[in-house]
Structure formats: C-alpha cells, structure tokens
Design a protein around this motif. Structure first.
Motif, mmCIF file in Angstrom:
data_model
loop_
_atom_site.group_PDB
_atom_site.id
_atom_site.type_symbol
_atom_site.label_atom_id
_atom_site.label_comp_id
_atom_site.label_asym_id
_atom_site.label_seq_id
_atom_site.Cartn_x
_atom_site.Cartn_y
_atom_site.Cartn_z
ATOM 1 N N LEU A 94 0.797 -1.225 0.000
ATOM 2 C CA LEU A 94 0.000 0.000 0.000
ATOM 3 C C LEU A 94 0.832 1.279 0.000
ATOM 4 C CD1 LEU A 94 -2.741 -1.006 2.595
ATOM 5 C CD2 LEU A 94 -3.070 -0.694 0.130
ATOM 6 N N ALA A 95 2.113 1.158 0.247
ATOM 7 C CA ALA A 95 2.944 2.339 0.474
ATOM 8 C C ALA A 95 2.876 3.347 -0.665
ATOM 9 C CB ALA A 95 4.399 1.918 0.724
ATOM 10 N N GLU A 96 2.779 2.883 -1.899
ATOM 11 C CA GLU A 96 2.784 3.799 -3.041
ATOM 12 C C GLU A 96 1.470 3.758 -3.831
ATOM 13 O OE1 GLU A 96 6.237 2.970 -5.345
ATOM 14 O OE2 GLU A 96 7.632 3.542 -3.745
ATOM 15 N N ARG A 97 0.406 3.270 -3.200
ATOM 16 C CA ARG A 97 -0.893 3.203 -3.870
ATOM 17 C C ARG A 97 -1.759 4.408 -3.492
ATOM 18 N NH1 ARG A 97 0.907 -0.848 -7.145
ATOM 19 N NH2 ARG A 97 1.702 -2.553 -5.868
ATOM 20 N N ARG A 98 -2.689 4.716 -4.362
ATOM 21 C CA ARG A 98 -3.724 5.690 -4.017
ATOM 22 C C ARG A 98 -4.848 4.942 -3.299
ATOM 23 N NH1 ARG A 98 -6.244 6.992 -8.848
ATOM 24 N NH2 ARG A 98 -8.010 5.672 -8.225
ATOM 25 N N ILE A 99 -5.174 5.374 -2.102
ATOM 26 C CA ILE A 99 -6.232 4.736 -1.334
ATOM 27 C C ILE A 99 -7.560 5.397 -1.683
ATOM 28 C CG2 ILE A 99 -7.013 4.070 0.960
ATOM 29 C CD1 ILE A 99 -4.245 2.948 0.113
ATOM 30 N N ASP A 100 -8.521 4.599 -2.174
ATOM 31 C CA ASP A 100 -9.831 5.128 -2.547
ATOM 32 C C ASP A 100 -10.873 4.948 -1.446
ATOM 33 O OD1 ASP A 100 -8.892 5.926 -5.056
ATOM 34 O OD2 ASP A 100 -9.302 3.957 -5.929
ATOM 35 N N ALA A 101 -10.845 3.815 -0.751
ATOM 36 C CA ALA A 101 -11.813 3.556 0.317
ATOM 37 C C ALA A 101 -11.330 2.364 1.137
ATOM 38 C CB ALA A 101 -13.202 3.287 -0.240
ATOM 39 N N VAL A 102 -11.754 2.342 2.401
ATOM 40 C CA VAL A 102 -11.392 1.251 3.311
ATOM 41 C C VAL A 102 -12.652 0.799 4.048
ATOM 42 C CG1 VAL A 102 -9.941 0.520 5.250
ATOM 43 C CG2 VAL A 102 -9.084 2.241 3.624
ATOM 44 N N SER A 103 -12.808 -0.514 4.177
ATOM 45 C CA SER A 103 -13.904 -1.093 4.953
ATOM 46 C C SER A 103 -13.320 -2.032 6.002
ATOM 47 C CB SER A 103 -14.859 -1.865 4.039
ATOM 48 O OG SER A 103 -15.810 -2.581 4.795
ATOM 49 N N ILE A 104 -13.753 -1.859 7.244
ATOM 50 C CA ILE A 104 -13.316 -2.711 8.361
ATOM 51 C C ILE A 104 -14.558 -3.373 8.953
ATOM 52 C CG2 ILE A 104 -12.140 -2.790 10.595
ATOM 53 C CD1 ILE A 104 -10.989 0.050 9.798
ATOM 54 N N VAL A 105 -14.591 -4.684 8.955
ATOM 55 C CA VAL A 105 -15.687 -5.432 9.582
ATOM 56 C C VAL A 105 -15.072 -6.348 10.631
ATOM 57 C CG1 VAL A 105 -17.586 -7.055 9.259
ATOM 58 C CG2 VAL A 105 -17.089 -5.330 7.490
ATOM 59 N N TRP A 106 -15.352 -6.053 11.881
ATOM 60 C CA TRP A 106 -14.788 -6.800 13.011
ATOM 61 C C TRP A 106 -15.968 -7.234 13.884
ATOM 62 C CZ3 TRP A 106 -9.941 -6.835 11.389
ATOM 63 C CH2 TRP A 106 -8.922 -7.376 12.172
ATOM 64 N N ARG A 107 -16.470 -8.432 13.606
ATOM 65 C CA ARG A 107 -17.672 -8.934 14.291
ATOM 66 C C ARG A 107 -17.356 -10.294 14.912
ATOM 67 N NH1 ARG A 107 -23.133 -7.802 12.490
ATOM 68 N NH2 ARG A 107 -23.279 -5.626 11.821
ATOM 69 N N GLU A 108 -17.603 -10.415 16.208
ATOM 70 C CA GLU A 108 -17.320 -11.663 16.894
ATOM 71 C C GLU A 108 -18.314 -11.869 18.039
ATOM 72 O OE1 GLU A 108 -13.240 -10.753 18.049
ATOM 73 O OE2 GLU A 108 -13.901 -10.523 20.126
ATOM 74 N N ASP A 109 -18.260 -13.035 18.643
ATOM 75 C CA ASP A 109 -19.167 -13.409 19.730
ATOM 76 C C ASP A 109 -18.462 -13.204 21.061
ATOM 77 O OD1 ASP A 109 -20.922 -14.575 21.498
ATOM 78 O OD2 ASP A 109 -21.240 -16.391 20.320
ATOM 79 N N VAL A 110 -18.889 -12.189 21.820
ATOM 80 C CA VAL A 110 -18.237 -11.891 23.091
ATOM 81 C C VAL A 110 -18.335 -13.056 24.060
ATOM 82 C CG1 VAL A 110 -20.286 -10.786 24.085
ATOM 83 C CG2 VAL A 110 -18.012 -10.168 24.933
ATOM 84 N N ARG A 111 -19.380 -13.865 23.970
ATOM 85 C CA ARG A 111 -19.530 -14.999 24.883
ATOM 86 C C ARG A 111 -18.444 -16.054 24.658
ATOM 87 N NH1 ARG A 111 -25.133 -13.787 23.754
ATOM 88 N NH2 ARG A 111 -26.250 -13.264 25.693
ATOM 89 N N VAL A 112 -17.910 -16.102 23.447
ATOM 90 C CA VAL A 112 -16.831 -17.042 23.136
ATOM 91 C C VAL A 112 -15.483 -16.503 23.596
ATOM 92 C CG1 VAL A 112 -15.557 -18.164 21.253
ATOM 93 C CG2 VAL A 112 -18.063 -18.062 21.198
ATOM 94 N N TRP A 113 -15.242 -15.219 23.344
ATOM 95 C CA TRP A 113 -13.905 -14.660 23.540
ATOM 96 C C TRP A 113 -13.699 -14.012 24.909
ATOM 97 C CZ3 TRP A 113 -10.670 -16.347 20.067
ATOM 98 C CH2 TRP A 113 -11.169 -16.750 18.820
ATOM 99 N N HIS A 114 -14.768 -13.593 25.560
ATOM 100 C CA HIS A 114 -14.625 -12.946 26.877
ATOM 101 C C HIS A 114 -15.698 -13.425 27.851
ATOM 102 C CE1 HIS A 114 -11.549 -10.110 25.511
ATOM 103 N NE2 HIS A 114 -12.249 -10.011 24.396
ATOM 104 N N PRO A 115 -15.807 -14.731 28.040
ATOM 105 C CA PRO A 115 -16.868 -15.229 28.921
ATOM 106 C C PRO A 115 -16.661 -14.806 30.375
ATOM 107 C CG PRO A 115 -15.329 -16.998 28.365
ATOM 108 C CD PRO A 115 -14.961 -15.819 27.505
ATOM 109 N N GLY A 116 -17.690 -14.200 30.966
ATOM 110 C CA GLY A 116 -17.638 -13.847 32.375
ATOM 111 C C GLY A 116 -16.664 -12.755 32.752
ATOM 112 N N GLN A 117 -16.145 -12.021 31.786
ATOM 113 C CA GLN A 117 -15.154 -10.980 32.084
ATOM 114 C C GLN A 117 -15.869 -9.636 32.262
ATOM 115 O OE1 GLN A 117 -11.915 -11.084 29.249
ATOM 116 N NE2 GLN A 117 -11.533 -13.251 29.577
ATOM 117 N N ASP A 118 -16.366 -9.396 33.456
ATOM 118 C CA ASP A 118 -17.161 -8.192 33.708
ATOM 119 C C ASP A 118 -16.356 -6.909 33.538
ATOM 120 O OD1 ASP A 118 -19.430 -9.642 34.192
ATOM 121 O OD2 ASP A 118 -19.172 -9.683 36.365
#
Length: 308
Positions: free
Chosen positions: A133-157
């Motif tokens: 990407l260092a020498e490219r023209r950036i036109d648009a960026v999309s970030i989708v970060w979707r996960e299940d909190v019950r799987v990754w952080h169970p009981g972590q109040d």
C-alpha cells in the motif's frame, strides 16, 4: 548473553494461551515468575500474589509482561519502571491516554524499556500489506470486526466497565493494523456507539473515518455475531483491492492470496527483546487515541440488556 528474566503479571486466558508459549519459545527470555491474586500460577515457576511482593522478595526479574485488565495497569507499570524493570503492556496499553503518556515519561526518566504492544500488527499478512500500500492511491477502506463476546470474553465483567472498552477491545486490534498499513493518517468524522442498557461500554459501533487525502474509512464493530467470526479489512486502491482476513493472517492481493500461520505473540516478544537490548521504548498510542475520539464524539444508542 544471559536471557532476560521476565515475570507475567495477570494469569488469565491471554497469558496462558499466548504469553507463556511465546516466552518459552524464545531463547532471549526465561520465565522467572508469575503474579496473580487469584490464580495459582504454573507448576515449577515461582508465584506471588502481588507485584510488589515479587520485586521485594524475588526471584529477581529484568522485565514484566502486564496481562491484567487495563484499569489496574498503570500502578503496576509505574511500580516496575521505578524499580528499573522493563515493561511489556498488553493491549490496550492503558485505560486512558494520559496514563500511557505518564508511563512513557517515567520510562524515559528511569531508562527502562516500555513496550505498548499491538499483537495484530504482527499477524503474517500485515507487513506485506503495508509494503504493497505504500505507493498506492487509497480510494476507500472497509473494516468489519464482528465476533461473539460470549466465546472470547466469557464472564469478564471488567471489559464492560469504564476503561474496559467493550467492543473496542477487539476493535482496537483492527485499528492497530489500519494505522500501521495505511500510508496517510486518518481521523474520526462520526460514530454511533450501541450500549446495552445494563452495561457501561458498547456492544457495537458504526464509525466513519477519513484520511488526510479524503478517502473514506468505514468501521463496523459488533460483539453479537454467532457462527463464523469476521475480522476483515478491505482496501480499495488504484491498483486493485487488498484484503486482510482472519485478523491479518490471510492477505489477498490482485496477484493472489497468501495464508500464513499464527506468528503474532512470538513476533511481539522478539520485538520486546530487541527494544531491551537496544535500550529503547516503543509506545504508539494511535489506535487508543482513535478509540478515545469515538467515545468523545460518538452518539450513544441504548439496546437490550446483555447477559453472559
């Protein structure tokens, strides 16, 4: 050269799953001790319930890896730095920007190394993505970060409390990648944070950023995803589309796709050893600053109560 004697402070899931094997697999380190008020530690490794007890009573350590929740990390880091002990901060590096700035100043005064780690930057596809990407023209960026909190952080109040970041705890991983691979800085334009009625931190967020050349960057965070999890970054450029999937481990370019094994935490500890040997620190706060901007400027919406 003698190995760096390191202690792990906070023996939760991330410490056991990632830090312990990364340390044991790196000859630059020896695991000298563990610290936790609730966990009993590891077999045949000295254990203390508090960091001050370890530093007062031994065994001697050169460095600590702080794997505690961010809300309690400042005092632990400051204690270690004042003793001349090098500090590895799990992400996020602190509960506030001001805490991290104070720790950086303290590290400079004591000469100890302070490393604000961003493990996703060491995913296998990130470095080649940055180079492409260092020498490219950036036109648009999309970030989708979707996960299940019950799987990754169970009981972590703690993660739902102020300073715990909520859905930005995983979301900041995406920001650590994007701030690293894009050739220009970017900033927040607007955000909507969705908070369960019984929680102090968001369970979802929709964010619009823009880089300094005007390219739009959209971020979609959600902790309610079941089934397949989504950790994807797509960058549209003048030379075609770049995609980082699986949190940065899989890189797709117009020329093809590369799949690589997990190298994040081994990479972090190699970096930490290099910093210590060179007498330097690495304290990048850009990802945390963007999260702080979202909390500062974001519009709040309330949703149904969430229970583990």
């Amino acid at each position: 050269m003698d190995p760096i004697r390191i202690a792990i402070v906070g023996m939760g899931k991330i410490a056991r799953d990632q830090h312990v094997p990364a340390i044991l697999g790196n000859n630059a380190f020896s695991l000298a001790a563990t610290v936790s008020p609730r966990d009993s530690g590891l077999e045949d490794v000295p254990h203390h319930r508090a960091l001050d007890a370890l530093l007062d009573e031994g065994p001697a350590v050169d460095a600590v890896a702080l794997c505690t929740p961010p809300q309690v990390r400042y005092d632990l880091a400051a204690l270690a730095l004042r003793r001349g002990v090098h500090v590895f901060l799990e992400k996020p590096p602190g509960a506030t920007l001001s805490e991290v700035a104070a720790l950086k100043s303290l590290a400079e005064k004591t000469g100890a190394t302070l490393f604000a780690s961003w493990h996703s930057r060491f995913a296998a596809g990130v470095a080649p993505a940055r180079a492409w990407l260092a020498e490219r023209r950036i036109d648009a960026v999309s970030i989708v970060w979707r996960e299940d909190v019950r799987v990754w952080h169970p009981g972590q109040d703690w993660i739902w409390e102020p300073g715990g970041l909520g859905v930005f705890d995983p979301g900041i991983n995406a920001l650590s990648i994007v701030t690293h691979i894009l050739p220009r800085p970017f900033f927040l334009k607007e955000a909507t944070l969705v908070l369960p009625e019984n929680r102090a931190a968001p369970i979802a967020a929709d964010i619009q950023f823009r880089d300094t050349a005007g390219a739009p960057i959209h971020m979609d965070l959600d902790w309610r995803q079941t089934g397949p999890q989504s950790w994807d970054i797509v960058v549209e450029t003048d030379a075609g589309t770049l995609k980082l999937a699986n949190g940065g481990a899989v890189l797709s370019l117009p020329s093809g796709t590369e799949h690589s094994e997990d190298v994040e935490y081994p990479g972090l500890y190699s970096r930490f050893a290099t910093l210590i040997r060179g007498g330097r620190s690495d304290v990048d706060i850009d990802p945390l600053r963007l999260v702080a901007d979202a909390f500062l400027r974001g519009r709040r919406e309330t949703t149904d109560a969430f229970y583990d």
